[in-house]
Scaffold this motif. Structure first.
Motif, PDB file in Angstrom:
ATOM      1  N   VAL A  23      -7.081  10.645  10.485  1.00 23.13           N
ATOM      2  CA  VAL A  23      -6.791   9.762   9.452  1.00 23.13           C
ATOM      3  C   VAL A  23      -7.702   8.880   9.081  1.00 23.13           C
ATOM      4  CG1 VAL A  23      -5.769   7.765  10.005  1.00 23.13           C
ATOM      5  CG2 VAL A  23      -4.771   9.673  11.021  1.00 23.13           C
ATOM      6  N   ALA A  24      -8.903   8.537   9.835  1.00 22.11           N
ATOM      7  CA  ALA A  24     -10.204   7.852   8.951  1.00 22.11           C
ATOM      8  C   ALA A  24     -10.554   8.791   7.302  1.00 22.11           C
ATOM      9  CB  ALA A  24     -11.193   7.679  10.310  1.00 22.11           C
ATOM     10  N   GLN A  25     -10.727  10.091   7.715  1.00 22.47           N
ATOM     11  CA  GLN A  25     -10.935  10.223   6.505  1.00 22.47           C
ATOM     12  C   GLN A  25     -10.091  10.663   5.445  1.00 22.47           C
ATOM     13  OE1 GLN A  25     -14.197  12.287   6.217  1.00 22.47           O
ATOM     14  NE2 GLN A  25     -13.758  13.535   4.785  1.00 22.47           N
ATOM     15  N   LEU A  26      -8.918  10.702   6.184  1.00 27.18           N
ATOM     16  CA  LEU A  26      -7.865   9.986   4.747  1.00 27.18           C
ATOM     17  C   LEU A  26      -7.717   8.776   3.980  1.00 27.18           C
ATOM     18  CD1 LEU A  26      -4.901  11.626   3.724  1.00 27.18           C
ATOM     19  CD2 LEU A  26      -3.919  10.939   5.080  1.00 27.18           C
ATOM     20  N   VAL A  27      -7.686   8.040   4.974  1.00 30.41           N
ATOM     21  CA  VAL A  27      -7.146   6.363   4.281  1.00 30.41           C
ATOM     22  C   VAL A  27      -9.161   6.421   3.625  1.00 30.41           C
ATOM     23  CG1 VAL A  27      -7.825   3.907   5.164  1.00 30.41           C
ATOM     24  CG2 VAL A  27      -6.129   6.016   6.792  1.00 30.41           C
ATOM     25  N   GLN A  28      -9.972   6.282   3.678  1.00 28.71           N
ATOM     26  CA  GLN A  28     -11.371   6.828   3.309  1.00 28.71           C
ATOM     27  C   GLN A  28     -11.176   7.247   2.225  1.00 28.71           C
ATOM     28  OE1 GLN A  28     -15.086   7.648   5.299  1.00 28.71           O
ATOM     29  NE2 GLN A  28     -16.236   7.211   3.503  1.00 28.71           N
ATOM     30  N   SER A  29     -11.123   8.779   2.210  1.00 20.90           N
ATOM     31  CA  SER A  29     -10.517   9.293   0.698  1.00 20.90           C
ATOM     32  C   SER A  29      -9.270   8.601  -0.143  1.00 20.90           C
ATOM     33  CB  SER A  29     -10.021  10.954   1.267  1.00 20.90           C
ATOM     34  OG  SER A  29      -9.890  11.750  -0.382  1.00 20.90           O
ATOM     35  N   MET A  30      -8.284   8.055   0.141  1.00 14.04           N
ATOM     36  CA  MET A  30      -7.582   8.128  -0.569  1.00 14.04           C
ATOM     37  C   MET A  30      -7.905   6.321  -1.151  1.00 14.04           C
ATOM     38  SD  MET A  30      -4.116   8.345   1.799  1.00 14.04           S
ATOM     39  CE  MET A  30      -2.540   7.437   0.726  1.00 14.04           C
ATOM     40  N   LEU A  31      -8.366   5.829  -0.525  1.00 15.97           N
ATOM     41  CA  LEU A  31      -8.757   4.220  -1.318  1.00 15.97           C
ATOM     42  C   LEU A  31     -10.202   4.998  -2.078  1.00 15.97           C
ATOM     43  CD1 LEU A  31      -8.781   1.990  -0.962  1.00 15.97           C
ATOM     44  CD2 LEU A  31     -10.408   1.083   0.683  1.00 15.97           C
TER      45      LEU A  31
END
Length: 463
Positions: A23-31
């Motif tokens: 989840v952290a990787q996904l949020v960082q990538s999207m942001l």
């Protein structure tokens, strides 16, 4: 604001779930994508990102000096990954399709702009890309980064100048496919292809040396620009071996996740020392099971009194009580935020299974491997400072001062008989522990502590 309100406590299982599903990787990538692209409709844009399987979309750069084999590797890699192969030549064609005069040589600024435009096209967005030979300078690399072209893997092929010069002279090209061969290094297996090969574009030795010199002037800057995602590979070996190394690297994934590290190994393998080094370097919490039990017992709580009773009698603390103590400690904010390193537990199959069934499963497991003879030698010479509780060794970790040296005591559990018994006990359970953690990383602990630490640290982020 109600100042008497309790601080928000996030359940530990939340972190386990987030870690498991990246989840952290996904949020960082999207942001990151949102800030760089700044779409007019951010909600629809984010929905589009979520609908795309980002984990399967490669973003690769293949760099290196002239004649090192970039084209061969990049073309084969893009075919295997089903990604778009982007070269300077294909950018010229793309530029022509945009109704711009393609005959002109690409300036540095125009090259960066074309790369940014090309990689935003839908085929690159959905399939990913392999960018060959670009960027060529540190300035281009920084401009691409500022424009949102962020690779996940950068492969830099290297070879000695004399090897590169020899390859430049023997270059052969398939006029139909554009594949590059060499009369000495790489020849096609198919006779039909071999018959239609043509000599590659000829440059003078002076021109070749000039291009090579330009690359050598920029290579340090390129490495620094991509140091966190870079793999340098020696290209002066069979091209099949080079490609397999490239493919293995590109298939690794760098994850941003809270470290939950478990150190296992026989007594004397250096688990406490490695936990200390990891804690000092990365800010993770060093959780020694034995030290934790003594700390809880000294706190005077009802649970501590229960633990103290077992310690006073010299009996092992029951697994159920031990796990309660352990889960409570690993659920505290310092552990959930910064991560932890656990050692001294589990010691057998049942404890390992209980840990796996809890909300505190490790996401990195290391076995520090050492022979019994070396373990016995290390522990029999070990002494403990009764003031600080730290252990010292005359060879691997001498006391910091003569004052500390004079007050060192040898613990009864470090006697030859006691150590031999503990080693036998570990060996009985080691196979079972390895069965619970089949993907654990095994590290040779018969080295100086800092070499062991480097081996552990290098494996913290790779999948």
């Amino acid at each position: 604001m109600d100042e008497t309100a309790r601080p928000l406590r996030i359940p530990p299982q939340t972190f386990v779930y987030a870690d498991k599903h990246n989840v952290a990787q996904l949020v960082q990538s999207m942001l990151c994508s949102l800030v760089i692209d700044q779409p007019d409709d951010p909600i629809s844009y984010l929905i589009g990102l979520l609908q795309r399987s980002t984990d399967d979309v490669p973003r690769v750069m293949v760099l290196g000096p002239p004649a090192v084999g970039k084209h061969t590797v990049a073309k084969k890699l893009s075919a295997e990954l089903r990604a778009v192969h982007v070269t300077e030549g294909s950018l010229l064609q793309y530029r022509s399709e945009l109704s711009v005069h393609a005959e002109q040589e690409l300036s540095e600024g125009l090259l960066v702009g074309l790369v940014q435009q090309r990689l935003k096209e839908m085929d690159c967005f959905h399939r990913g890309w392999v960018l060959e030979g670009i960027p060529q300078t540190r300035l281009q690399a920084l401009s691409l980064q500022q424009g949102g072209v962020i690779p996940e893997h950068v492969v830099m092929l290297e070879a000695a100048d004399d090897v590169l010069m020899e390859r430049s002279c023997g270059r052969l090209v398939d006029a139909i496919t554009g594949d590059i061969y060499h009369r000495t290094f790489i020849l096609p297996d198919d006779d039909i292809i071999a018959q239609r090969l043509e000599k590659g574009r000829s440059l003078t030795d002076q021109q070749r040396l000039a291009k090579l010199h330009r690359y050598r002037c920029e290579v340090t800057g390129l490495k620094s620009a991509y140091q966190h995602v870079l793999k340098v590979i020696d290209s002066d070996q069979p091209h099949v071996d080079v490609y397999q190394q490239v493919l293995a690297f590109v298939r690794t994934r760098q994850r941003s996740r809270t470290p939950r590290i478990l150190l296992l190994g026989p007594p004397g393998s250096g688990k406490s020392r490695q936990a200390q080094l990891l804690s000092e370097t990365y800010g993770m919490v060093d959780v020694s099971c034995g030290r934790l039990l003594r700390s809880v017992a000294a706190a005077g709580s009802s649970r501590g009194a229960e633990v103290q009773a077992y310690l006073d009698d010299g009996r092992p603390v029951p697994d159920s009580l031990l796990l309660q103590v352990l889960e409570e400690r690993l659920s505290r904010p310092d552990c959930t935020r910064g991560g932890w390193i656990l050692h001294g537990f589990p010691c057998d199959l049942q404890q390992a299974r209980s840990l796996q069934e809890s909300h505190q499963q490790p996401n990195r497991v290391f076995f520090l491997e050492l022979t019994d003879d070396v373990c016995l030698e290390r522990l029999s010479l070990r002494a403990t400072d009764p003031v600080s509780g730290q252990s010292f060794h005359p060879v691997t970790r001498p006391a910091l001062s003569s004052e500390v040296q004079h007050r060192l005591k040898t613990r009864p559990e470090d006697s030859t008989e006691s150590v031999t018994q503990r080693l036998k006990q570990y060996r009985v359970h080691s196979a079972a522990l390895q069965s619970v953690y089949p993907e654990a990383i095994h590290i040779d602990a018969d080295q100086d502590p800092h070499s062991v630490f480097e081996a552990v640290a290098s494996r913290l982020t790779s999948e």
